[in-house]
Design a protein around this motif. Structure first.
Motif, PDB file in Angstrom:
ATOM      1  N   THR A  58       0.861  -1.183   0.000  1.00 37.14           N
ATOM      2  CA  THR A  58       0.000   0.000   0.000  1.00 37.14           C
ATOM      3  C   THR A  58       0.891   1.225   0.000  1.00 37.14           C
ATOM      4  O   THR A  58       1.819   1.325   0.813  1.00 37.14           O
ATOM      5  N   ILE A  59       0.607   2.154  -0.913  1.00 36.10           N
ATOM      6  CA  ILE A  59       1.340   3.420  -1.004  1.00 36.10           C
ATOM      7  C   ILE A  59       0.376   4.537  -0.647  1.00 36.10           C
ATOM      8  O   ILE A  59      -0.716   4.630  -1.222  1.00 36.10           O
ATOM      9  N   LEU A  60       0.781   5.388   0.295  1.00 34.46           N
ATOM     10  CA  LEU A  60      -0.065   6.499   0.715  1.00 34.46           C
ATOM     11  C   LEU A  60       0.782   7.744   0.880  1.00 34.46           C
ATOM     12  O   LEU A  60       1.934   7.663   1.312  1.00 34.46           O
ATOM     13  N   GLY A  61       0.208   8.899   0.553  1.00 32.87           N
ATOM     14  CA  GLY A  61       0.957  10.122   0.773  1.00 32.87           C
ATOM     15  C   GLY A  61       0.217  11.356   0.345  1.00 32.87           C
ATOM     16  O   GLY A  61      -0.903  11.305  -0.164  1.00 32.87           O
ATOM     17  N   GLY A  62       0.893  12.478   0.587  1.00 37.64           N
ATOM     18  CA  GLY A  62       0.317  13.766   0.244  1.00 37.64           C
ATOM     19  C   GLY A  62      -0.648  14.244   1.304  1.00 37.64           C
ATOM     20  O   GLY A  62      -0.658  13.764   2.433  1.00 37.64           O
ATOM     21  N   ILE A 110       8.745  -4.961  -8.020  1.00 37.04           N
ATOM     22  CA  ILE A 110       8.892  -5.978  -6.979  1.00 37.04           C
ATOM     23  C   ILE A 110       8.582  -7.355  -7.546  1.00 37.04           C
ATOM     24  O   ILE A 110       9.264  -8.337  -7.244  1.00 37.04           O
ATOM     25  N   CYS A 111       7.558  -7.451  -8.388  1.00 36.91           N
ATOM     26  CA  CYS A 111       7.173  -8.727  -9.001  1.00 36.91           C
ATOM     27  C   CYS A 111       8.338  -9.348  -9.767  1.00 36.91           C
ATOM     28  O   CYS A 111       8.668 -10.517  -9.575  1.00 36.91           O
ATOM     29  N   ALA A 112       8.968  -8.561 -10.631  1.00 34.47           N
ATOM     30  CA  ALA A 112      10.060  -9.087 -11.449  1.00 34.47           C
ATOM     31  C   ALA A 112      11.283  -9.422 -10.599  1.00 34.47           C
ATOM     32  O   ALA A 112      11.934 -10.445 -10.805  1.00 34.47           O
ATOM     33  N   ARG A 113      11.595  -8.580  -9.628  1.00 30.50           N
ATOM     34  CA  ARG A 113      12.786  -8.811  -8.812  1.00 30.50           C
ATOM     35  C   ARG A 113      12.619 -10.001  -7.874  1.00 30.50           C
ATOM     36  O   ARG A 113      13.548 -10.775  -7.651  1.00 30.50           O
ATOM     37  N   LYS A 114      11.421 -10.171  -7.311  1.00 31.95           N
ATOM     38  CA  LYS A 114      11.179 -11.232  -6.337  1.00 31.95           C
ATOM     39  C   LYS A 114      10.542 -12.478  -6.952  1.00 31.95           C
ATOM     40  O   LYS A 114      10.382 -13.476  -6.257  1.00 31.95           O
ATOM     41  N   ASN A 115      10.164 -12.406  -8.235  1.00 32.36           N
ATOM     42  CA  ASN A 115       9.472 -13.512  -8.906  1.00 32.36           C
ATOM     43  C   ASN A 115       8.256 -13.927  -8.073  1.00 32.36           C
ATOM     44  O   ASN A 115       8.068 -15.090  -7.741  1.00 32.36           O
ATOM     45  N   ALA A 116       7.438 -12.927  -7.739  1.00 35.35           N
ATOM     46  CA  ALA A 116       6.297 -13.142  -6.857  1.00 35.35           C
ATOM     47  C   ALA A 116       5.113 -12.316  -7.344  1.00 35.35           C
ATOM     48  O   ALA A 116       5.282 -11.302  -8.020  1.00 35.35           O
ATOM     49  N   VAL A 117       3.914 -12.762  -6.994  1.00 32.30           N
ATOM     50  CA  VAL A 117       2.714 -11.984  -7.273  1.00 32.30           C
ATOM     51  C   VAL A 117       2.707 -10.780  -6.329  1.00 32.30           C
ATOM     52  O   VAL A 117       2.997 -10.918  -5.136  1.00 32.30           O
ATOM     53  N   VAL A 118       2.385  -9.601  -6.872  1.00 34.42           N
ATOM     54  CA  VAL A 118       2.366  -8.372  -6.070  1.00 34.42           C
ATOM     55  C   VAL A 118       1.078  -7.606  -6.349  1.00 34.42           C
ATOM     56  O   VAL A 118       0.742  -7.350  -7.509  1.00 34.42           O
ATOM     57  N   LEU A 119       0.384  -7.232  -5.278  1.00 38.47           N
ATOM     58  CA  LEU A 119      -0.762  -6.333  -5.379  1.00 38.47           C
ATOM     59  C   LEU A 119      -0.344  -5.022  -4.753  1.00 38.47           C
ATOM     60  O   LEU A 119       0.075  -4.984  -3.591  1.00 38.47           O
ATOM     61  N   CYS A 120      -0.417  -3.934  -5.519  1.00 33.15           N
ATOM     62  CA  CYS A 120      -0.079  -2.613  -5.011  1.00 33.15           C
ATOM     63  C   CYS A 120      -1.292  -1.704  -5.183  1.00 33.15           C
ATOM     64  O   CYS A 120      -1.812  -1.559  -6.287  1.00 33.15           O
ATOM     65  N   SER A 121      -1.730  -1.108  -4.082  1.00 29.36           N
ATOM     66  CA  SER A 121      -2.857  -0.178  -4.088  1.00 29.36           C
ATOM     67  C   SER A 121      -2.435   1.092  -3.382  1.00 29.36           C
ATOM     68  O   SER A 121      -1.576   1.074  -2.512  1.00 29.36           O
ATOM     69  N   GLY A 122      -3.081   2.196  -3.751  1.00 34.16           N
ATOM     70  CA  GLY A 122      -2.811   3.414  -3.000  1.00 34.16           C
ATOM     71  C   GLY A 122      -3.075   4.667  -3.786  1.00 34.16           C
ATOM     72  O   GLY A 122      -3.639   4.634  -4.887  1.00 34.16           O
ATOM     73  N   GLY A 123      -2.637   5.754  -3.173  1.00 31.50           N
ATOM     74  CA  GLY A 123      -2.815   7.040  -3.811  1.00 31.50           C
ATOM     75  C   GLY A 123      -2.057   8.134  -3.102  1.00 31.50           C
ATOM     76  O   GLY A 123      -1.854   8.100  -1.887  1.00 31.50           O
ATOM     77  N   PHE A 124      -1.630   9.108  -3.886  1.00 31.79           N
ATOM     78  CA  PHE A 124      -0.893  10.276  -3.409  1.00 31.79           C
ATOM     79  C   PHE A 124      -1.591  11.497  -3.993  1.00 31.79           C
ATOM     80  O   PHE A 124      -1.772  11.576  -5.207  1.00 31.79           O
ATOM     81  N   HIS A 125      -1.994  12.425  -3.125  1.00 31.63           N
ATOM     82  CA  HIS A 125      -2.671  13.614  -3.646  1.00 31.63           C
ATOM     83  C   HIS A 125      -2.209  14.867  -2.917  1.00 31.63           C
ATOM     84  O   HIS A 125      -2.194  14.922  -1.688  1.00 31.63           O
ATOM     85  N   VAL A 126      -1.832  15.869  -3.696  1.00 32.32           N
ATOM     86  CA  VAL A 126      -1.555  17.215  -3.216  1.00 32.32           C
ATOM     87  C   VAL A 126      -2.245  18.165  -4.194  1.00 32.32           C
ATOM     88  O   VAL A 126      -2.027  18.080  -5.408  1.00 32.32           O
ATOM     89  N   ASP A 127      -3.089  19.048  -3.672  1.00 30.38           N
ATOM     90  CA  ASP A 127      -3.741  20.027  -4.540  1.00 30.38           C
ATOM     91  C   ASP A 127      -2.698  20.887  -5.244  1.00 30.38           C
ATOM     92  O   ASP A 127      -1.681  21.259  -4.650  1.00 30.38           O
ATOM     93  N   ASP A 128      -2.939  21.166  -6.517  1.00 29.63           N
ATOM     94  CA  ASP A 128      -2.086  22.055  -7.319  1.00 29.63           C
ATOM     95  C   ASP A 128      -0.625  21.618  -7.337  1.00 29.63           C
ATOM     96  O   ASP A 128       0.283  22.453  -7.330  1.00 29.63           O
ATOM     97  N   ILE A 129      -0.387  20.314  -7.389  1.00 25.31           N
ATOM     98  CA  ILE A 129       0.977  19.789  -7.429  1.00 25.31           C
ATOM     99  C   ILE A 129       1.659  20.241  -8.724  1.00 25.31           C
ATOM    100  O   ILE A 129       1.031  20.290  -9.788  1.00 25.31           O
ATOM    101  N   SER A 130       2.923  20.600  -8.631  1.00 23.67           N
ATOM    102  CA  SER A 130       3.671  21.072  -9.798  1.00 23.67           C
ATOM    103  C   SER A 130       4.301  19.895 -10.537  1.00 23.67           C
ATOM    104  O   SER A 130       4.408  18.785 -10.004  1.00 23.67           O
ATOM    105  N   LYS A 131       4.751  20.157 -11.733  1.00 27.34           N
ATOM    106  CA  LYS A 131       5.428  19.128 -12.527  1.00 27.34           C
ATOM    107  C   LYS A 131       6.701  18.650 -11.822  1.00 27.34           C
ATOM    108  O   LYS A 131       7.000  17.454 -11.810  1.00 27.34           O
TER     109      LYS A 131
END
Length: 148
Positions: A58-62, A110-131
């Motif tokens: 799980t990836i979370l941020g912002g 991670i899947c390719a490096r570990k030769n394993a099934v990987v489920l990744c979920s998440g989200g990162f949000h910051v209003d008006d984020i710049s390039k």
């Protein structure tokens, strides 16, 4: 990256389920490894649960962490024919969310490096984020994925 540092060096360990009473419950509890990266404008965290031979990430941020995308990566032989491992992915996105790029990168790496099934979920949000800030997030995600 200026202003960025690894918050927790290698990892913090927390228990996915505290207070397991029966032996079966204790066996079902797994260590969740937490990787964090401080950005110049925010923070991003990656929680990794090893599930048998596989990984649930799980990836979370912002300012508004959320579930914007889920990517399931399954290992396969690379199409290059060199015998290396690659990944085939299935993606589910929330309408209007752009989190697939970070979740896909983490799941497939991670899947390719570990030769394993990987489920990744998440989200990162910051209003008006710049390039530039988006670039900083992507670089942080690459660094975090390499730590697993």
């Amino acid at each position: 990256m200026d202003g960025a540092r690894i918050m927790n060096g290698k990892m913090n360990n927390t228990k996915a389920c505290n207070g397991a009473k029966a032996p079966q419950e204790a066996e079902a509890c797994q260590d969740v490894k937490v990787y964090e990266k401080e950005l110049s404008f925010s923070k991003i965290s990656m929680y990794v649960l090893k599930a048998g031979d596989d990984y649930n990430v799980t990836i979370l941020g912002g300012d508004k962490p959320h579930i914007g995308s889920s990517v399931l990566a399954v290992p396969r032989l690379s199409l290059t024919g060199d015998g290396s491992v690659s990944a085939t992915s299935s993606v589910m996105n929330m309408i209007g969310h752009k989190d697939e790029q970070i979740c896909r990168y983490v799941a497939e790496t991670i899947c390719a490096r570990k030769n394993a099934v990987v489920l990744c979920s998440g989200g990162f949000h910051v209003d008006d984020i710049s390039k530039d800030e988006i670039g900083e997030v992507l670089e942080a995600v690459r660094e975090l994925a390499e730590m697993v």
